[in-house]
Write a protein that holds these residues in place. Sequence first.
Motif, PDB file in Angstrom:
ATOM      1  N   MET A  86       0.832  -1.205   0.000  1.00  0.00           N
ATOM      2  CA  MET A  86       0.000   0.000   0.000  1.00  0.00           C
ATOM      3  C   MET A  86       0.862   1.249   0.000  1.00  0.00           C
ATOM      4  O   MET A  86       0.566   2.239  -0.676  1.00  0.00           O
ATOM      5  N   TRP A  87       1.945   1.235   0.764  1.00  0.00           N
ATOM      6  CA  TRP A  87       2.847   2.393   0.817  1.00  0.00           C
ATOM      7  C   TRP A  87       3.486   2.650  -0.542  1.00  0.00           C
ATOM      8  O   TRP A  87       3.593   3.800  -0.997  1.00  0.00           O
ATOM      9  N   LEU A  88       3.867   1.580  -1.232  1.00  0.00           N
ATOM     10  CA  LEU A  88       4.608   1.730  -2.473  1.00  0.00           C
ATOM     11  C   LEU A  88       3.710   2.068  -3.662  1.00  0.00           C
ATOM     12  O   LEU A  88       4.074   2.886  -4.513  1.00  0.00           O
ATOM     13  N   ASN A  95      -4.069   5.844   6.244  1.00  0.00           N
ATOM     14  CA  ASN A  95      -3.542   5.114   7.390  1.00  0.00           C
ATOM     15  C   ASN A  95      -3.116   3.714   6.959  1.00  0.00           C
ATOM     16  O   ASN A  95      -3.942   2.922   6.508  1.00  0.00           O
ATOM     17  N   LEU A  96      -1.841   3.437   7.096  1.00  0.00           N
ATOM     18  CA  LEU A  96      -1.340   2.119   6.736  1.00  0.00           C
ATOM     19  C   LEU A  96      -1.722   1.095   7.801  1.00  0.00           C
ATOM     20  O   LEU A  96      -1.789   1.424   8.991  1.00  0.00           O
ATOM     21  N   PRO A  97      -1.966  -0.147   7.408  1.00  0.00           N
ATOM     22  CA  PRO A  97      -2.285  -1.175   8.399  1.00  0.00           C
ATOM     23  C   PRO A  97      -1.108  -1.456   9.315  1.00  0.00           C
ATOM     24  O   PRO A  97       0.050  -1.223   8.949  1.00  0.00           O
ATOM     25  N   GLY A  98      -1.405  -1.949  10.487  1.00  0.00           N
ATOM     26  CA  GLY A  98      -0.349  -2.250  11.446  1.00  0.00           C
ATOM     27  C   GLY A  98       0.182  -1.038  12.180  1.00  0.00           C
ATOM     28  O   GLY A  98       1.147  -1.147  12.941  1.00  0.00           O
ATOM     29  N   GLY A  99      -0.436   0.142  11.951  1.00  0.00           N
ATOM     30  CA  GLY A  99       0.030   1.348  12.621  1.00  0.00           C
ATOM     31  C   GLY A  99       1.306   1.920  12.047  1.00  0.00           C
ATOM     32  O   GLY A  99       1.942   2.777  12.670  1.00  0.00           O
ATOM     33  N   GLU A 104       8.781   7.417   4.560  1.00  0.00           N
ATOM     34  CA  GLU A 104       9.799   6.368   4.458  1.00  0.00           C
ATOM     35  C   GLU A 104      10.971   6.565   5.405  1.00  0.00           C
ATOM     36  O   GLU A 104      11.703   5.629   5.703  1.00  0.00           O
ATOM     37  N   LEU A 105      11.161   7.803   5.900  1.00  0.00           N
ATOM     38  CA  LEU A 105      12.256   8.061   6.819  1.00  0.00           C
ATOM     39  C   LEU A 105      11.842   7.889   8.276  1.00  0.00           C
ATOM     40  O   LEU A 105      12.678   7.994   9.179  1.00  0.00           O
ATOM     41  N   SER A 106      10.574   7.614   8.516  1.00  0.00           N
ATOM     42  CA  SER A 106      10.082   7.411   9.880  1.00  0.00           C
ATOM     43  C   SER A 106      10.627   6.097  10.447  1.00  0.00           C
ATOM     44  O   SER A 106      10.742   5.102   9.725  1.00  0.00           O
ATOM     45  N   SER A 109       8.280   3.271   9.649  1.00  0.00           N
ATOM     46  CA  SER A 109       7.898   3.058   8.255  1.00  0.00           C
ATOM     47  C   SER A 109       7.909   1.570   7.937  1.00  0.00           C
ATOM     48  O   SER A 109       8.760   0.816   8.447  1.00  0.00           O
ATOM     49  N   PRO A 110       7.001   1.088   7.090  1.00  0.00           N
ATOM     50  CA  PRO A 110       7.049  -0.326   6.702  1.00  0.00           C
ATOM     51  C   PRO A 110       8.320  -0.676   5.941  1.00  0.00           C
ATOM     52  O   PRO A 110       8.687  -1.851   5.865  1.00  0.00           O
ATOM     53  N   VAL A 111       8.984   0.336   5.409  1.00  0.00           N
ATOM     54  CA  VAL A 111      10.245   0.091   4.702  1.00  0.00           C
ATOM     55  C   VAL A 111      11.276  -0.543   5.641  1.00  0.00           C
ATOM     56  O   VAL A 111      12.123  -1.344   5.221  1.00  0.00           O
ATOM     57  N   LYS A 112      11.181  -0.191   6.928  1.00  0.00           N
ATOM     58  CA  LYS A 112      12.119  -0.726   7.911  1.00  0.00           C
ATOM     59  C   LYS A 112      11.954  -2.233   8.096  1.00  0.00           C
ATOM     60  O   LYS A 112      12.839  -2.904   8.626  1.00  0.00           O
ATOM     61  N   GLU A 113      10.800  -2.768   7.670  1.00  0.00           N
ATOM     62  CA  GLU A 113      10.541  -4.196   7.824  1.00  0.00           C
ATOM     63  C   GLU A 113      11.112  -5.014   6.663  1.00  0.00           C
ATOM     64  O   GLU A 113      11.081  -6.234   6.687  1.00  0.00           O
TER      65      GLU A 113
END
Length: 228
Positions: A86-88, A95-99, A104-106, A109-113
């Motif tokens: 969803m982010w990409l 609001n992204l799922p999972g909170g 992307e710099l947060s 961010s889901p990018v960190k996963e």
Amino acid sequence: LTLSVDPHPGNIFVLDDGTVGLIDFGQVKQISGRSRETLAKVMIALDSRESDDNPADLKKIGDLALELGVELNEDAQDEAAAAVGMWLFDGSVENLPGGYDKGELSPNSPVKELKSFPQDLVLVGRSSILIKGLSNRLNIPWSLAKEWAPIARKVLDQKYNQTPKAASVGENRIRFRDVIGTFKQWGKGKTTSVVKNLPAPIRTRVLALLIRAQERRERKAMEQGPPQ
């Protein structure tokens, strides 16, 4: 599917008649085969989801993201794969799922996963991020999924209207050996955790098989109509 993957502001022109023109095709990317099909399914799943937190939608989007070759950290949340998709590919999501955070710099961010991202889609992701940044700057809600979904549906319609080709012997061997155990866990509701731990090539095949089975059930249900 051939894409221009360098859509920064210097390569985009608004013409006199209001249409958009692109220049500099020094960086392009061609996507074909399984990746093109799965990418099309991702776009359709994102475009047709009921909401940003519907469990069935999140599971489908997440499974497709994993089928594309996305690898997550072992301690990632169950919603991480869907949040990455969803982010990409959908900049309009609030609001992204999972909170997870959209930035992307947060730190959240889901990018960190992400443990790794499929090499075949790196330039596609770059292009999506560039356009998403432009739309944010101009305060224009923009979703790649909504723009691509009509094209994606045509791609899949053409595929399913053709006579399916028989899978190779090698593919059948992989599927039989590695999918049978997954189906046992599937009945227990443990598919996500099992699939995450499979090697990347096998995980892609397993998810493709599971998703196609789900699609066949959905098509059959639609053909039969609601119960009398």
